[in-house]
Design a protein around this motif. Sequence first.
Motif, PDB file in Angstrom:
ATOM      1  N   SER A 139       0.835  -1.204   0.000  1.00 24.70           N
ATOM      2  CA  SER A 139       0.000   0.000   0.000  1.00 24.70           C
ATOM      3  C   SER A 139       0.864   1.246   0.000  1.00 24.70           C
ATOM      4  CB  SER A 139      -0.920   0.018   1.219  1.00 24.70           C
ATOM      5  OG  SER A 139      -1.834  -1.038   1.171  1.00 24.70           O
ATOM      6  N   SER A 140       1.915   1.223   0.780  1.00 23.41           N
ATOM      7  CA  SER A 140       2.834   2.357   0.845  1.00 23.41           C
ATOM      8  C   SER A 140       3.496   2.605  -0.506  1.00 23.41           C
ATOM      9  CB  SER A 140       3.896   2.088   1.913  1.00 23.41           C
ATOM     10  OG  SER A 140       4.868   3.087   1.932  1.00 23.41           O
ATOM     11  N   LEU A 141       3.906   1.531  -1.150  1.00 27.80           N
ATOM     12  CA  LEU A 141       4.511   1.673  -2.485  1.00 27.80           C
ATOM     13  C   LEU A 141       3.511   2.247  -3.489  1.00 27.80           C
ATOM     14  CD1 LEU A 141       6.465  -1.717  -2.597  1.00 27.80           C
ATOM     15  CD2 LEU A 141       7.476   0.568  -2.548  1.00 27.80           C
ATOM     16  N   LEU A 142       2.286   1.762  -3.440  1.00 25.16           N
ATOM     17  CA  LEU A 142       1.244   2.250  -4.345  1.00 25.16           C
ATOM     18  C   LEU A 142       0.921   3.717  -4.073  1.00 25.16           C
ATOM     19  CD1 LEU A 142      -0.758   1.634  -6.610  1.00 25.16           C
ATOM     20  CD2 LEU A 142      -2.356   0.851  -4.854  1.00 25.16           C
ATOM     21  N   ILE A 143       0.820   4.087  -2.814  1.00 28.67           N
ATOM     22  CA  ILE A 143       0.537   5.480  -2.461  1.00 28.67           C
ATOM     23  C   ILE A 143       1.663   6.383  -2.948  1.00 28.67           C
ATOM     24  CG2 ILE A 143       0.361   7.093  -0.512  1.00 28.67           C
ATOM     25  CD1 ILE A 143      -1.220   4.842   0.937  1.00 28.67           C
ATOM     26  N   ASP A 144       2.911   5.969  -2.744  1.00 29.77           N
ATOM     27  CA  ASP A 144       4.040   6.768  -3.224  1.00 29.77           C
ATOM     28  C   ASP A 144       4.022   6.909  -4.736  1.00 29.77           C
ATOM     29  OD1 ASP A 144       4.889   7.208  -0.671  1.00 29.77           O
ATOM     30  OD2 ASP A 144       6.537   5.755  -0.737  1.00 29.77           O
ATOM     31  N   LYS A 145       3.630   5.847  -5.428  1.00 31.63           N
ATOM     32  CA  LYS A 145       3.544   5.913  -6.885  1.00 31.63           C
ATOM     33  C   LYS A 145       2.425   6.860  -7.325  1.00 31.63           C
ATOM     34  CE  LYS A 145       3.377   3.065 -10.985  1.00 31.63           C
ATOM     35  NZ  LYS A 145       3.371   1.725 -11.550  1.00 31.63           N
ATOM     36  N   LEU A 146       1.263   6.769  -6.678  1.00 31.09           N
ATOM     37  CA  LEU A 146       0.137   7.641  -7.013  1.00 31.09           C
ATOM     38  C   LEU A 146       0.462   9.108  -6.734  1.00 31.09           C
ATOM     39  CD1 LEU A 146      -2.859   5.593  -5.557  1.00 31.09           C
ATOM     40  CD2 LEU A 146      -2.380   6.020  -7.974  1.00 31.09           C
ATOM     41  N   VAL A 147       1.050   9.369  -5.588  1.00 30.47           N
ATOM     42  CA  VAL A 147       1.367  10.743  -5.200  1.00 30.47           C
ATOM     43  C   VAL A 147       2.536  11.280  -6.028  1.00 30.47           C
ATOM     44  CG1 VAL A 147       2.215  12.153  -3.282  1.00 30.47           C
ATOM     45  CG2 VAL A 147       0.418  10.482  -2.892  1.00 30.47           C
ATOM     46  N   GLY A 148       3.434  10.400  -6.424  1.00 34.22           N
ATOM     47  CA  GLY A 148       4.584  10.820  -7.228  1.00 34.22           C
ATOM     48  C   GLY A 148       4.216  11.312  -8.613  1.00 34.22           C
ATOM     49  N   GLN A 149       3.044  10.948  -9.096  1.00 32.45           N
ATOM     50  CA  GLN A 149       2.601  11.380 -10.414  1.00 32.45           C
ATOM     51  C   GLN A 149       2.080  12.817 -10.406  1.00 32.45           C
ATOM     52  OE1 GLN A 149      -0.341   8.459 -11.437  1.00 32.45           O
ATOM     53  NE2 GLN A 149       1.177   6.868 -11.870  1.00 32.45           N
ATOM     54  N   LYS A 150       1.932  13.383  -9.240  1.00 39.91           N
ATOM     55  CA  LYS A 150       1.358  14.718  -9.099  1.00 39.91           C
ATOM     56  C   LYS A 150       2.377  15.626  -8.418  1.00 39.91           C
ATOM     57  CE  LYS A 150      -3.270  16.248  -7.762  1.00 39.91           C
ATOM     58  NZ  LYS A 150      -3.573  17.029  -8.893  1.00 39.91           N
ATOM     59  N   THR A 151       2.328  16.897  -8.755  1.00 38.46           N
ATOM     60  CA  THR A 151       3.197  17.855  -8.081  1.00 38.46           C
ATOM     61  C   THR A 151       2.373  18.658  -7.074  1.00 38.46           C
ATOM     62  OG1 THR A 151       2.846  19.411  -9.896  1.00 38.46           O
ATOM     63  CG2 THR A 151       4.858  18.096  -9.959  1.00 38.46           C
ATOM     64  N   PHE A 152       2.965  18.887  -5.938  1.00 40.29           N
ATOM     65  CA  PHE A 152       2.304  19.619  -4.874  1.00 40.29           C
ATOM     66  C   PHE A 152       3.088  20.885  -4.588  1.00 40.29           C
ATOM     67  CE2 PHE A 152       1.056  15.221  -4.343  1.00 40.29           C
ATOM     68  CZ  PHE A 152      -0.308  15.330  -4.100  1.00 40.29           C
ATOM     69  N   ASN A 153       2.386  21.999  -4.540  1.00 31.61           N
ATOM     70  CA  ASN A 153       3.043  23.279  -4.290  1.00 31.61           C
ATOM     71  C   ASN A 153       3.394  23.464  -2.819  1.00 31.61           C
ATOM     72  OD1 ASN A 153       2.807  23.943  -6.992  1.00 31.61           O
ATOM     73  ND2 ASN A 153       0.830  24.942  -6.712  1.00 31.61           N
ATOM     74  N   LYS A 154       2.592  22.895  -1.945  1.00 34.41           N
ATOM     75  CA  LYS A 154       2.814  23.052  -0.516  1.00 34.41           C
ATOM     76  C   LYS A 154       2.972  21.693   0.141  1.00 34.41           C
ATOM     77  CE  LYS A 154       0.245  27.325  -0.248  1.00 34.41           C
ATOM     78  NZ  LYS A 154      -0.782  28.094   0.443  1.00 34.41           N
ATOM     79  N   LYS A 155       3.820  21.656   1.164  1.00 23.26           N
ATOM     80  CA  LYS A 155       4.045  20.405   1.884  1.00 23.26           C
ATOM     81  C   LYS A 155       2.789  19.946   2.619  1.00 23.26           C
ATOM     82  CE  LYS A 155       9.007  20.510   2.553  1.00 23.26           C
ATOM     83  NZ  LYS A 155      10.100  20.387   3.518  1.00 23.26           N
ATOM     84  N   ILE A 156       1.988  20.893   3.076  1.00 21.21           N
ATOM     85  CA  ILE A 156       0.777  20.526   3.805  1.00 21.21           C
ATOM     86  C   ILE A 156      -0.205  19.786   2.897  1.00 21.21           C
ATOM     87  CG2 ILE A 156      -0.400  22.740   3.458  1.00 21.21           C
ATOM     88  CD1 ILE A 156      -0.584  20.658   6.651  1.00 21.21           C
ATOM     89  N   THR A 157      -0.250  20.170   1.627  1.00 22.33           N
ATOM     90  CA  THR A 157      -1.130  19.491   0.672  1.00 22.33           C
ATOM     91  C   THR A 157      -0.661  18.058   0.455  1.00 22.33           C
ATOM     92  OG1 THR A 157      -1.452  21.619  -0.418  1.00 22.33           O
ATOM     93  CG2 THR A 157      -2.201  19.677  -1.598  1.00 22.33           C
ATOM     94  N   LEU A 158       0.641  17.882   0.324  1.00 19.22           N
ATOM     95  CA  LEU A 158       1.207  16.543   0.176  1.00 19.22           C
ATOM     96  C   LEU A 158       0.926  15.706   1.425  1.00 19.22           C
ATOM     97  CD1 LEU A 158       3.010  14.438  -1.261  1.00 19.22           C
ATOM     98  CD2 LEU A 158       4.979  15.565  -0.187  1.00 19.22           C
ATOM     99  N   TYR A 159       1.140  16.309   2.592  1.00 20.97           N
ATOM    100  CA  TYR A 159       0.903  15.604   3.852  1.00 20.97           C
ATOM    101  C   TYR A 159      -0.555  15.162   3.964  1.00 20.97           C
ATOM    102  CZ  TYR A 159       0.100  14.822   8.806  1.00 20.97           C
ATOM    103  OH  TYR A 159      -0.299  14.278   9.994  1.00 20.97           O
ATOM    104  N   LEU A 160      -1.480  16.073   3.706  1.00 25.68           N
ATOM    105  CA  LEU A 160      -2.903  15.739   3.845  1.00 25.68           C
ATOM    106  C   LEU A 160      -3.361  14.719   2.808  1.00 25.68           C
ATOM    107  CD1 LEU A 160      -4.382  19.245   4.701  1.00 25.68           C
ATOM    108  CD2 LEU A 160      -4.044  17.301   6.237  1.00 25.68           C
ATOM    109  N   THR A 161      -2.811  14.792   1.603  1.00 28.21           N
ATOM    110  CA  THR A 161      -3.149  13.816   0.563  1.00 28.21           C
ATOM    111  C   THR A 161      -2.704  12.420   0.988  1.00 28.21           C
ATOM    112  OG1 THR A 161      -2.961  15.498  -1.158  1.00 28.21           O
ATOM    113  CG2 THR A 161      -2.836  13.190  -1.862  1.00 28.21           C
ATOM    114  N   LYS A 162      -1.456  12.316   1.439  1.00 30.73           N
ATOM    115  CA  LYS A 162      -0.952  11.019   1.894  1.00 30.73           C
ATOM    116  C   LYS A 162      -1.686  10.546   3.142  1.00 30.73           C
ATOM    117  CE  LYS A 162       3.700  10.617   0.082  1.00 30.73           C
ATOM    118  NZ  LYS A 162       5.104  10.371   0.461  1.00 30.73           N
TER     119      LYS A 162
END
Length: 144
Positions: A61-84
């Motif tokens: 699941s962690s690998l899949l989440i990293d792959k899904l999130v890696g396809q998108k760019t996030f301007n703010k760290k908080i957005t990345l944190y909340l998405t994950k």
Amino acid sequence: MIKRIVVALISTAIFSLLMAYVNYVPISEREANVLYTPLWSTAMIYTLYSLPVYLIGGIPSSLLIDKLVGQKTFNKKITLYLTKFGLYGVFGIVAAFLFLMVLAIGESETYLISNHLLTYMTLGLIASLIYYHISLLFFKKQER
């Protein structure tokens, strides 16, 4: 991959100790002639059940989440944190549901699904968020 296994092991230890502590009955509150297991023994039982879930469900699941999130760019760290945070939560709930299904089928007791569904989903959410936050500590250098 080794880091993810270490994160899974640490997360298992924290989750198991937390669950054992929550279910522990202090000596002063124990009733006479009732068997109570020690804290470490209860933690070991939780470890036996949670470690396979972390290894079989958590790491992929962690690998899949990293792959899904890696396809998108996030301007703010908080957005990345909340998405994950949200994705780990959803994957934890799904993993808990699947674990409950396996237990229910193994016991031939399908009523377990309806009786314990909310409890298992809550525990899956907690377990997955423990994994996520431990992984944040381990992978902090990679995100910089």
